[in-house]
Design a protein around this motif. Structure first.
Motif, PDB file in Angstrom:
ATOM      1  N   PHE A  19       0.816  -1.203   0.000  1.00 30.43           N
ATOM      2  CA  PHE A  19       0.000   0.000   0.000  1.00 30.43           C
ATOM      3  C   PHE A  19       0.859   1.266   0.000  1.00 30.43           C
ATOM      4  N   GLY A  20       2.118   1.137  -0.397  1.00 28.53           N
ATOM      5  CA  GLY A  20       3.047   2.261  -0.409  1.00 28.53           C
ATOM      6  C   GLY A  20       2.521   3.433  -1.219  1.00 28.53           C
ATOM      7  N   GLY A  21       2.657   4.630  -0.674  1.00 25.52           N
ATOM      8  CA  GLY A  21       2.198   5.843  -1.331  1.00 25.52           C
ATOM      9  C   GLY A  21       0.838   6.300  -0.844  1.00 25.52           C
ATOM     10  N   ALA A  22       0.107   5.423  -0.184  1.00 27.01           N
ATOM     11  CA  ALA A  22      -1.199   5.810   0.348  1.00 27.01           C
ATOM     12  C   ALA A  22      -1.001   6.587   1.646  1.00 27.01           C
ATOM     13  N   GLU A  23      -1.737   7.678   1.763  1.00 24.02           N
ATOM     14  CA  GLU A  23      -1.641   8.536   2.942  1.00 24.02           C
ATOM     15  C   GLU A  23      -3.039   8.917   3.399  1.00 24.02           C
ATOM     16  N   LEU A  24      -3.204   9.023   4.721  1.00 23.60           N
ATOM     17  CA  LEU A  24      -4.469   9.503   5.239  1.00 23.60           C
ATOM     18  C   LEU A  24      -4.257  10.272   6.525  1.00 23.60           C
ATOM     19  N   PHE A  55     -16.220   5.275  11.447  1.00 24.83           N
ATOM     20  CA  PHE A  55     -14.831   5.730  11.368  1.00 24.83           C
ATOM     21  C   PHE A  55     -14.679   6.721  10.219  1.00 24.83           C
ATOM     22  N   GLY A  56     -15.188   6.368   9.056  1.00 27.54           N
ATOM     23  CA  GLY A  56     -15.060   7.238   7.890  1.00 27.54           C
ATOM     24  C   GLY A  56     -15.782   8.565   8.046  1.00 27.54           C
ATOM     25  N   ASP A  57     -16.941   8.554   8.687  1.00 34.70           N
ATOM     26  CA  ASP A  57     -17.742   9.773   8.809  1.00 34.70           C
ATOM     27  C   ASP A  57     -17.340  10.661   9.982  1.00 34.70           C
ATOM     28  N   LYS A  58     -16.838  10.085  11.070  1.00 29.08           N
ATOM     29  CA  LYS A  58     -16.548  10.881  12.273  1.00 29.08           C
ATOM     30  C   LYS A  58     -15.067  11.068  12.564  1.00 29.08           C
ATOM     31  N   ILE A  59     -14.199  10.219  11.991  1.00 30.32           N
ATOM     32  CA  ILE A  59     -12.784  10.253  12.379  1.00 30.32           C
ATOM     33  C   ILE A  59     -11.870  10.545  11.203  1.00 30.32           C
ATOM     34  N   LEU A  60     -12.128   9.956  10.056  1.00 28.36           N
ATOM     35  CA  LEU A  60     -11.309  10.176   8.869  1.00 28.36           C
ATOM     36  C   LEU A  60     -11.462  11.619   8.386  1.00 28.36           C
ATOM     37  N   ILE A  61     -10.332  12.282   8.125  1.00 22.43           N
ATOM     38  CA  ILE A  61     -10.352  13.660   7.640  1.00 22.43           C
ATOM     39  C   ILE A  61     -10.088  13.704   6.135  1.00 22.43           C
ATOM     40  N   SER A  62      -9.028  13.029   5.702  1.00 24.64           N
ATOM     41  CA  SER A  62      -8.689  13.060   4.276  1.00 24.64           C
ATOM     42  C   SER A  62      -7.794  11.879   3.931  1.00 24.64           C
ATOM     43  N   TRP A  63      -7.693  11.591   2.623  1.00 26.44           N
ATOM     44  CA  TRP A  63      -6.772  10.581   2.118  1.00 26.44           C
ATOM     45  C   TRP A  63      -6.531  10.824   0.644  1.00 26.44           C
ATOM     46  N   ASN A  64      -5.570  10.117   0.090  1.00 22.40           N
ATOM     47  CA  ASN A  64      -5.240  10.276  -1.331  1.00 22.40           C
ATOM     48  C   ASN A  64      -5.645   9.047  -2.139  1.00 22.40           C
ATOM     49  N   PHE A  65      -6.683   8.340  -1.725  1.00 24.19           N
ATOM     50  CA  PHE A  65      -7.085   7.087  -2.347  1.00 24.19           C
ATOM     51  C   PHE A  65      -7.913   7.318  -3.614  1.00 24.19           C
ATOM     52  N   GLN A  82     -15.397   0.833   0.389  1.00 26.47           N
ATOM     53  CA  GLN A  82     -14.880   0.482  -0.933  1.00 26.47           C
ATOM     54  C   GLN A  82     -13.459  -0.087  -0.867  1.00 26.47           C
ATOM     55  N   LEU A  83     -12.841  -0.067   0.303  1.00 21.73           N
ATOM     56  CA  LEU A  83     -11.477  -0.560   0.455  1.00 21.73           C
ATOM     57  C   LEU A  83     -11.447  -2.074   0.602  1.00 21.73           C
ATOM     58  N   SER A  84     -10.286  -2.657   0.334  1.00 16.75           N
ATOM     59  CA  SER A  84     -10.117  -4.089   0.550  1.00 16.75           C
ATOM     60  C   SER A  84     -10.163  -4.359   2.060  1.00 16.75           C
ATOM     61  N   PRO A  85     -10.547  -5.574   2.452  1.00 10.32           N
ATOM     62  CA  PRO A  85     -10.568  -5.892   3.886  1.00 10.32           C
ATOM     63  C   PRO A  85      -9.220  -5.650   4.566  1.00 10.32           C
ATOM     64  N   ALA A  86      -8.131  -6.072   3.945  1.00  9.91           N
ATOM     65  CA  ALA A  86      -6.811  -5.915   4.566  1.00  9.91           C
ATOM     66  C   ALA A  86      -6.493  -4.445   4.820  1.00  9.91           C
ATOM     67  N   LEU A  87      -6.809  -3.595   3.862  1.00 10.47           N
ATOM     68  CA  LEU A  87      -6.519  -2.170   4.005  1.00 10.47           C
ATOM     69  C   LEU A  87      -7.417  -1.529   5.062  1.00 10.47           C
ATOM     70  N   MET A 115      -4.185  -8.807  10.189  1.00  8.45           N
ATOM     71  CA  MET A 115      -3.496  -7.584  10.570  1.00  8.45           C
ATOM     72  C   MET A 115      -2.232  -7.350   9.754  1.00  8.45           C
ATOM     73  N   SER A 116      -2.017  -8.113   8.698  1.00 10.98           N
ATOM     74  CA  SER A 116      -0.796  -7.949   7.917  1.00 10.98           C
ATOM     75  C   SER A 116      -0.676  -6.551   7.338  1.00 10.98           C
ATOM     76  N   ALA A 117      -1.778  -5.926   7.002  1.00 16.98           N
ATOM     77  CA  ALA A 117      -1.722  -4.571   6.454  1.00 16.98           C
ATOM     78  C   ALA A 117      -1.231  -3.587   7.507  1.00 16.98           C
ATOM     79  N   GLU A 118      -1.619  -3.800   8.765  1.00 17.67           N
ATOM     80  CA  GLU A 118      -1.217  -2.887   9.825  1.00 17.67           C
ATOM     81  C   GLU A 118       0.291  -2.877  10.012  1.00 17.67           C
ATOM     82  N   GLU A 119       0.951  -3.982   9.732  1.00 16.81           N
ATOM     83  CA  GLU A 119       2.395  -4.042   9.893  1.00 16.81           C
ATOM     84  C   GLU A 119       3.119  -3.131   8.920  1.00 16.81           C
TER      85      GLU A 119
END
Length: 126
Positions: A19-24, A55-65, A82-87, A115-119
């Motif tokens: 997921f390199g390059g993704a930022e939020l 989470f998306g409506d109350k906590i997420l501010i922005s991302w580049n997805f 719309q994201l994959s489960p791992a992400l 939790m592999s994505a979290e690593e």
């Protein structure tokens, strides 16, 4: 006694690996009521979808997805779905760990998820 303003910090998450390059950017400091409600929703199979929407409506501010066509995904609850489960699980897990100040997550849904994505998630508090 002087007043103390409760901080309103943000958490900047930069993904690496697959997921390199993704930022939020997310709110880091939310009320304990919001935090507990999110944990309750994510702990039950019949309400787990609502936890990602919340989470998306109350906590997420922005991302580049974007999607495969380059169209920006909305940084909200519908975008989270719309994201994959791992992400999605990795993002929520990384946020939960940082927001609670606890390296061991207490949510059943996150403990049982992949939790592999979290690593591969780098976080920074601002």
């Amino acid at each position: 006694m002087s007043n103390f303003m409760v901080p309103q910090r943000e958490l900047h998450i930069n993904l690496e690996g697959d997921f390199g390059g993704a930022e939020l950017v997310c709110k880091l400091d939310v009320s304990i009521g919001t935090f507990i409600e999110l944990q309750k929703l994510s702990a039950h199979e019949d309400t787990v979808i609502e936890s990602y929407k919340m989470f998306g409506d109350k906590i997420l501010i922005s991302w580049n997805f974007t999607d495969e066509k380059g169209k920006a995904l909305p940084a909200n609850g519908e975008g989270m779905l719309q994201l994959s489960p791992a992400l999605a699980i990795g993002i929520l897990g990384a946020w939960t760990t940082q927001a609670s100040g606890n390296p061991i997550d207490s949510s059943n849904e996150l403990q049982n998820g992949d939790m592999s994505a979290e690593e591969s998630i780098e976080t920074e508090t601002k």
